[in-house]
Design a protein around this motif. Sequence first.
Motif, mmCIF file in Angstrom:
data_model
loop_
_atom_site.group_PDB
_atom_site.id
_atom_site.type_symbol
_atom_site.label_atom_id
_atom_site.label_comp_id
_atom_site.label_asym_id
_atom_site.label_seq_id
_atom_site.Cartn_x
_atom_site.Cartn_y
_atom_site.Cartn_z
ATOM 1 N N LEU A 1 -8.564 12.564 2.227
ATOM 2 C CA LEU A 1 -7.352 11.686 1.586
ATOM 3 C C LEU A 1 -6.111 12.242 2.480
ATOM 4 N N SER A 2 -5.723 13.724 2.665
ATOM 5 C CA SER A 2 -4.511 14.032 3.407
ATOM 6 C C SER A 2 -4.640 13.448 4.918
ATOM 7 N N HIS A 3 -5.801 13.344 5.479
ATOM 8 C CA HIS A 3 -5.923 13.083 6.617
ATOM 9 C C HIS A 3 -5.629 11.287 7.130
ATOM 10 N N ALA A 4 -5.917 10.751 5.978
ATOM 11 C CA ALA A 4 -5.498 9.148 5.918
ATOM 12 C C ALA A 4 -6.289 8.097 7.074
ATOM 13 N N ASP A 5 -7.420 8.389 7.492
ATOM 14 C CA ASP A 5 -7.775 7.591 8.402
ATOM 15 C C ASP A 5 -8.008 6.295 7.905
ATOM 16 N N PRO A 6 -7.356 5.014 8.598
ATOM 17 C CA PRO A 6 -7.553 3.597 7.909
ATOM 18 C C PRO A 6 -8.649 3.118 7.637
ATOM 19 N N ALA A 7 -9.698 3.917 8.231
ATOM 20 C CA ALA A 7 -11.026 3.452 8.163
ATOM 21 C C ALA A 7 -12.057 4.543 7.446
ATOM 22 N N ALA A 8 -11.535 5.454 6.889
ATOM 23 C CA ALA A 8 -12.387 6.678 6.075
ATOM 24 C C ALA A 8 -12.552 6.031 4.623
ATOM 25 N N GLU A 9 -13.745 6.332 4.068
ATOM 26 C CA GLU A 9 -14.256 5.713 2.844
ATOM 27 C C GLU A 9 -13.567 6.305 1.636
ATOM 28 N N ALA B 1 -2.544 6.715 -6.236
ATOM 29 C CA ALA B 1 -3.444 6.509 -4.871
ATOM 30 C C ALA B 1 -2.634 5.336 -4.189
ATOM 31 N N GLN B 2 -2.141 4.095 -4.884
ATOM 32 C CA GLN B 2 -1.659 3.150 -4.242
ATOM 33 C C GLN B 2 -0.010 3.479 -3.487
ATOM 34 N N ASP B 3 0.290 4.603 -3.804
ATOM 35 C CA ASP B 3 1.580 4.997 -3.225
ATOM 36 C C ASP B 3 1.697 5.979 -2.117
ATOM 37 N N PHE B 4 0.237 6.362 -1.873
ATOM 38 C CA PHE B 4 -0.208 7.665 -1.116
ATOM 39 C C PHE B 4 -0.246 7.361 0.292
ATOM 40 N N PHE B 5 -0.901 6.087 0.385
ATOM 41 C CA PHE B 5 -1.190 5.794 2.064
ATOM 42 C C PHE B 5 -0.139 5.009 2.493
ATOM 43 N N LEU B 6 0.771 5.734 3.687
ATOM 44 C CA LEU B 6 1.754 5.055 4.075
ATOM 45 C C LEU B 6 1.760 4.422 5.552
ATOM 46 N N GLY B 7 0.427 4.589 6.196
ATOM 47 C CA GLY B 7 0.301 4.265 7.440
ATOM 48 C C GLY B 7 -0.918 5.049 7.949
ATOM 49 N N ALA B 8 -1.268 4.726 9.163
ATOM 50 C CA ALA B 8 -2.629 5.362 9.917
ATOM 51 C C ALA B 8 -1.934 6.773 9.923
ATOM 52 N N LEU B 9 -3.030 7.497 9.439
ATOM 53 C CA LEU B 9 -2.796 9.120 9.433
ATOM 54 C C LEU B 9 -1.346 9.586 8.952
ATOM 55 N N THR B 10 -0.730 8.916 7.957
ATOM 56 C CA THR B 10 0.467 9.141 7.435
ATOM 57 C C THR B 10 0.325 9.081 6.042
#
Length: 292
Positions: A116-124, A149-158
């Motif tokens: 989750l912290s790494h936040a790859d856009p293609a990770a399950e 979760a909806q506020d956590f992923f800001l961009g690829a690896l971010t």
Amino acid sequence: MKPPPFEYLAADSVDAAVQALADSGGDGKIIAGGQSLLPMLNFRLLRPSVLVDINRIPDLAYVRDDGDRIRIGPLTRHHALETSNIVATELPVLHEAMGYVAHLAIRNRGTIGGSLSHADPAAELPMMSLLLDARLEVQSLAGRRTIEAQDFFLGALTTALEDGEMLVEVNLPKLRKGTGWAFEEVARRSGDFALACVAVTLNADGGKISDVRIGMMGVGETPMRATEAERLLAGQRYSDAVVAAAVEAIRVAVEPNTDLHASSAYRRHLVGILAQRAIAKAWDRAMEAAHG
Ligand SMILES: Cc1cc2nc3c(=O)[nH]c(=O)nc-3n(C[C@H](O)[C@H](O)[C@H](O)COP(=O)(O)OP(=O)(O)OC[C@H]3O[C@@H](n4cnc5c(N)ncnc54)[C@H](O)[C@@H]3O)c2cc1C
């Protein structure tokens, strides 16, 4: 290549880990399974001054049934999720997804907190946390806070993690009994990151689609919910026409990249096919549950 030089600190508590992150002045990195961090270091994409190892902190790896929610520790390995009876029973769509995360050797080391912290856009796992409306508990010297979760992923690896913050728990609501679900992914080879993926949960209430959630990945900078398609399906009787409208909304909503593995047009086409299959499969499962 070899990683750049760094200090190493094995923390024995979450307090010690967040203290070390604070002491590094934003320049430290947690190491969990190391399956994403080490390649980043070896390619010299990251140059942290200190690695804070959380593997020796007791009680960070668990899957707990907490009434209507499931609590998962950040150091829980992918393989532990894959083989958890609690996950298989209460969150079967997550159980199914885990078999698609990399290869077994990587699943033995990789952790939910790291993924989750790494936040790859293609990770399950990022996509599943979005699909299942996870709450992410994070801790720093300033205390604890919850990030949806909806506020956590800001961009690829971010992500929304700030300097000095550690992810300390993933908290997920159980699926309602009778929920239909499906997980559809296409990757070039087994264990590769997905070219595109769609997961669906829904219920069949009085013969109509309800509580529909659609998650997608591989088709944007972050995992996404197909909110327009969800809106089009909610409250409808299942039909080919209703599903086709939802699929079209998904193809309009996504902006996939072209890369070495697939063109943007191919990914857009693919995500529609996967959505069609996933909605149909989830509906069949929900109807089966409704009618025994
Ligand atoms: C060949 C290969 C194929 C792969 N294929 C897939 C795949 O198909 N699908 C998939 O989902 N993944 C895949 N992965 C990635 C794998 O799932 C990793 O295990 C995962 O992404 C990172 O988990 P980790 O525990 O190894 O994290 P680490 O590598 O230790 O850390 C990753 C990042 O997260 C940070 N971090 C770790 N834990 C925390 C925490 N608790 N709080 C705050 N920050 C933290 C680290 O500082 C670092 O920035 C693949 C990896 C490899 C090497």
